[in-house]
Design an enzyme around this catalytic site. Structure first.
Site, PDB file in Angstrom:
ATOM      1  N   ALA A   1       0.812  -1.220   0.000  1.00 40.60           N
ATOM      2  CA  ALA A   1       0.000   0.000   0.000  1.00 40.60           C
ATOM      3  C   ALA A   1       0.844   1.267   0.000  1.00 40.60           C
ATOM      4  O   ALA A   1       0.402   2.307  -0.493  1.00 40.60           O
ATOM      5  CB  ALA A   1      -0.922   0.000   1.221  1.00 40.60           C
TER       6      ALA A   1
ATOM      7  N   HIS B   1       4.773  -3.136  19.253  1.00 41.82           N
ATOM      8  CA  HIS B   1       5.158  -4.528  19.010  1.00 41.82           C
ATOM      9  C   HIS B   1       3.893  -5.389  18.909  1.00 41.82           C
ATOM     10  O   HIS B   1       3.720  -6.340  19.668  1.00 41.82           O
ATOM     11  CB  HIS B   1       6.049  -5.042  20.144  1.00 41.82           C
ATOM     12  CG  HIS B   1       7.331  -4.305  20.290  1.00 41.82           C
ATOM     13  ND1 HIS B   1       8.106  -4.360  21.434  1.00 41.82           N
ATOM     14  CD2 HIS B   1       7.998  -3.481  19.433  1.00 41.82           C
ATOM     15  CE1 HIS B   1       9.189  -3.608  21.274  1.00 41.82           C
ATOM     16  NE2 HIS B   1       9.139  -3.061  20.066  1.00 41.82           N
TER      17      HIS B   1
END
Length: 600
Positions: free
Chosen positions: A36, A534
């Protein structure tokens, strides 16, 4: 579908480009990557390490917002995620550290044969190259006791950064005095304790990441195609007796297109986008899909569940005047920036060549805290009737880690300078940078028990999903992190770190001086903890009856020709920074895919 490839990979990020590079090593195999974002491999914001913060909130970031977090007093956090070739490896903070052995072994214990430390250790070596360390540098790096350094020779280039900074020796002496200095390379010998950490920065002071290290060397292969600025709308299926992924629909320059996959569609869009794309395609919890009027291809309630992340708290202490820090750059002082740029241009070294994070420690709680938590762990044990199928298993793993003195429940780091960040996106004012020099100690909750979710809000592909990490929703998390935070002052007061800091200690934020008060530490945690970005677990590799989404070969349950290879499939979060784990995970996945198709 005019175009056809053997493999179509959704997402040219950290994991996607690893898989694309490895699969296209076979010239008879055709691979398409749909990304993207744009190719930013020539962008100085990506390449010069210190400029990474300029990418946050830019066109290279998805600019997501979390849902208000009740456990953090209703704060809204910014879960920065890369929207560029290379994904989050293009804008992360370069820290390159392994997970702890016990965490990876837990992947296998959760029901994934073959996913253990012994197996994965070799894939770290396949992913990165360890730096050469001159004999005279080993003492400064505090690696003189290491019996060996990994001889890894993979694509990602790493370095130690400023070898001679006194923080390294002080850090090693501090933890060696308590018997907690790691005696070996943590990529080889997994044990609790401190170590000098690697950064994914090459010998020329440039970021090394999946786009530069995996894709660029393979860019001219005629069997590998990458389409940037291509937004995937949904996966296409042949809905026979057993659904099969046969292609991908995506938009490019405002036009909707489709491409077919002869062998497999490989979803590698990350912990937020992978569950979103699955749900838009009809794969997910049936009730949610029906609410949005989406035809159910496969009912998998685990899609978008089990979201995990690391929270971190930073405590800054005023440093002595002769200590080198990044504070003048944080304050954007013109003279300091000019001098640093001049040095970097001439020698690719100096303040711009690293973020100043050189030391880590994986630590358990002190014995008295582990004893205190035993009762709480019993009181907060989950009921067997809880909704998530793996809740009890996760609790048992976390309990073992928290109570075992040979396993770390937190990761500690040092940073050379103050950290400035927005604590709440409802108030976007970044705190003013302070005058003076600082050394910051960070404490990261390694194994949170809180679990969140990511789900679509509409059938429009361009709409952001709702991201709810549910931070500190499990009360054990604040109990663990607060006890770790109480120990930070003791570290700073030690004669080892004390040599670098003003004495008596001067906290940048006086509220961070808890005076031993556990309740004050808990309040500070809720007011100040932020995300480490994370994110994992939203398409977990778990047994299907435990709300798993993929099996131990990363194939989506009940669907042929669809695999997931990214952090969303990792069933239990790493000990600390995630990038090294994702590279190793993707390297092993590429081998699994090659093995399956070689046997066809």
């Amino acid at each position: 579908m005019a175009a056809s490839y053997d493999f179509v990979i959704i997402g040219g990020g950290t994991a996607g480009l690893v898989v694309a590079s490895r699969l296209s090593e076979d010239p008879s195999t055709s691979v398409l990557v749909l990304e993207a974002g744009a190719d930013l491999t020539a962008d100085t914001r990506v390449n010069i390490p210190i400029f990474y913060a300029a990418l946050l909130g830019s066109e290279a970031d998805w600019k997501f917002h979390s849902a208000p977090q009740l456990g953090l007093n209703g704060r809204v956090l910014g879960p920065n995620q890369g929207k560029a070739l290379g994904g989050s490896s293009a804008l992360n903070a370069h820290v390159f550290v392994p997970p702890f052995k016990g965490v990876v072994d837990s992947w296998e214990a959760l029901g994934n044969p073959g996913w253990n430390w012994t197996t994965l250790k070799g894939y770290f070596s396949k992913a990165y190259s360890s730096p050469a360390v001159a004999q005279d540098a080993k003492e400064a790096l505090a690696t003189e006791g290491w019996p060996e350094l990994s001889e890894a020779k993979g694509p990602i280039q790493t370095s130690f950064g400023n070898v001679t900074h006194p923080i390294r020796k002080a850090w090693a002496e501090l933890f060696r005095s308590g018997g907690q200095c790691n005696a070996g390379d943590p990529f080889i010998h997994s044990s609790v304790g401190s170590f000098s950490c690697l950064a994914s920065i090459d010998s020329e002071g440039k970021r090394s990441y999946s786009a530069s290290a995996y894709y660029k060397p393979a860019e001219l292969r005629p069997n590998l195609h990458v389409l940037t600025n291509s937004h995937v709308e949904k996966i296409l299926f042949d809905k026979g007796k057993r659904p099969k992924a046969i292609g991908v629909q995506y938009s490019l320059e405002g036009a909707s297109k489709a491409v077919s996959a002869r062998n497999e569609v490989i979803l590698a869009a990350g912990a937020f986008q992978s569950p979103k794309i699955l749900e838009l395609s009809g794969v997910g919890g049936a009730e949610l899909l029906q609410e949005h009027g989406i035809n159910v291809v496969m009912d998998l309630p685990g899609v978008g569940q089990n979201l995990q992340d690391h929270l971190i708290s930073y405590t800054a202490f005023q440093a002595k005047d002769d200590i080198e820090t990044k504070d003048s750059l944080v304050r954007q002082e013109t003279e300091a920036l000019g001098q640093a740029m001049k040095e970097y241009t001439a020698t690719q070294t100096g303040p711009l060549a690293s973020l100043g994070v050189h030391t880590y420690a994986y630590l358990p709680l002190p014995a008295q805290d582990r004893t205190a938590l035993q009762t709480l762990l019993t009181n907060y044990a989950p009921e067997d009737t809880q909704e998530h199928g793996a809740t009890r298993a996760y609790y048992d793993i976390a309990k073992t880690i928290i109570l075992d003195p040979e396993q770390p429940s937190a990761a500690y780091l040092s940073a050379l300078g103050q950290t400035n960040y927005v604590k709440d996106l409802k108030d976007e004012n970044i705190p003013a940078a302070s005058l003076g020099k600082f050394v910051t100690l960070g404490v990261m909750l390694s194994q949170p028990l809180s679990r969140g979710s990511v789900h679509i809000t509409s059938v429009i592909p361009g709409d952001s999903p709702i991201i709810d990490p549910s931070y500190l929703s499990n009360p054990l998390d604040v109990e663990v992190i607060a006890r770790h935070l109480l120990g930070v002052k003791n570290l700073a007061q030690s004669p080892y770190l004390g040599k670098l800091l003003e004495q008596p200690l001067k906290f940048r934020d006086p509220v961070a001086d808890f005076q031993g008060d556990l309740d004050a530490a808990k309040k500070y945690a809720r007011d100040n903890l932020i995300s480490m970005w994370h994110y994992t677990g939203t398409c977990s590799m778990l047994p299907r009856e435990s709300d798993g989404v993929v099996d131990s070969n990363l194939r989506v349950y009940g669907i042929e020709g669809l695999r997931i290879v990214d952090a969303s499939a990792i069933p239990l979060i790493s000990t600390a920074n995630l990038q090294a784990t994702v590279y190793a995970f993707a390297e092993r996945a590429a081998d699994l895919i090659k093995r399956d198709w070689k046997s066809e």
